[in-house]
Scaffold this motif. Structure first.
Motif, short mmCIF file in Angstrom:
data_model
loop_
_atom_site.label_atom_id
_atom_site.label_comp_id
_atom_site.label_asym_id
_atom_site.label_seq_id
_atom_site.Cartn_x
_atom_site.Cartn_y
_atom_site.Cartn_z
N LYS A 1 46.61 41.61 54.66
CA LYS A 1 45.95 41.11 55.71
C LYS A 1 45.15 42.48 55.02
N GLU A 2 44.04 41.68 55.19
CA GLU A 2 42.96 42.55 54.66
C GLU A 2 42.92 44.00 54.84
N GLY A 3 42.19 44.67 53.63
CA GLY A 3 42.27 46.44 54.02
C GLY A 3 44.11 46.65 53.51
N LYS A 4 44.49 45.84 53.43
CA LYS A 4 46.21 46.69 53.21
C LYS A 4 46.74 46.92 52.18
N ASN A 5 46.15 46.07 50.88
CA ASN A 5 46.59 45.71 49.60
C ASN A 5 47.34 46.79 48.59
N ALA A 6 47.02 48.73 49.07
CA ALA A 6 46.99 49.28 48.66
C ALA A 6 48.61 50.65 49.47
N ARG B 1 48.95 40.17 41.58
CA ARG B 1 48.16 40.22 42.18
C ARG B 1 47.05 39.38 42.06
N CYS B 2 46.51 38.21 42.17
CA CYS B 2 45.72 37.50 41.89
C CYS B 2 44.09 37.52 42.19
N VAL B 3 43.78 37.08 40.28
CA VAL B 3 42.71 37.48 39.90
C VAL B 3 41.42 37.17 40.86
N GLU B 4 41.83 35.50 41.27
CA GLU B 4 41.70 35.13 41.85
C GLU B 4 40.60 35.57 44.07
N ILE B 5 41.76 35.96 44.44
CA ILE B 5 42.08 35.51 45.87
C ILE B 5 42.53 37.17 45.57
N GLU B 6 41.71 38.30 46.78
CA GLU B 6 42.17 39.38 45.98
C GLU B 6 43.27 39.86 47.44
N ASN B 7 43.41 39.81 47.81
CA ASN B 7 45.15 40.10 49.56
C ASN B 7 45.68 39.04 48.91
#
Length: 93
Positions: free
Chosen positions: A11-16, A42-48
């Motif tokens: 989900k967006e904004g939840k990576n950390a 972690r994917c380089v092209e797709i942030e989440n």
């Protein structure tokens, strides 16, 4: 040996938060009989997006040994609420 592969869309904004909780969850999967090793990238092209690779001795070690264990419940509680949508998990030999 078998490799479990899952593409994880977070989900967006939840990576950390996901990465922090994944570190904690790692001890639960690693405690399973038949577990060999795992990695999260972690994917380089797709942030989440991440890819999870887990090496198991057999499909039974994953599908029965882990998924039917108390460790899986801890893993699930820590991680499953981050996924959108829920990932498809496939096995490769």
């Amino acid at each position: 040996m078998l490799i479990e592969v899952a593409i994880l869309n977070i989900k967006e904004g939840k990576n950390a938060d996901f990465e922090r909780d994944f570190q904690e969850a790692g001890k639960y999967i690693a405690a399973t009989a038949g577990y060999i090793k795992h990695s999260l990238k972690r994917c380089v092209e797709i942030e989440n997006q991440y890819i999870l690779l887990v090496e198991w001795e057999s499909i039974e070690a994953h599908e029965i040994g882990f998924r039917q264990s108390p460790q899986y419940n801890e893993w699930k509680a820590l991680l499953h609420h981050y996924y959108e949508p829920f990932p498809q998990v496939l096995h490769y030999i």
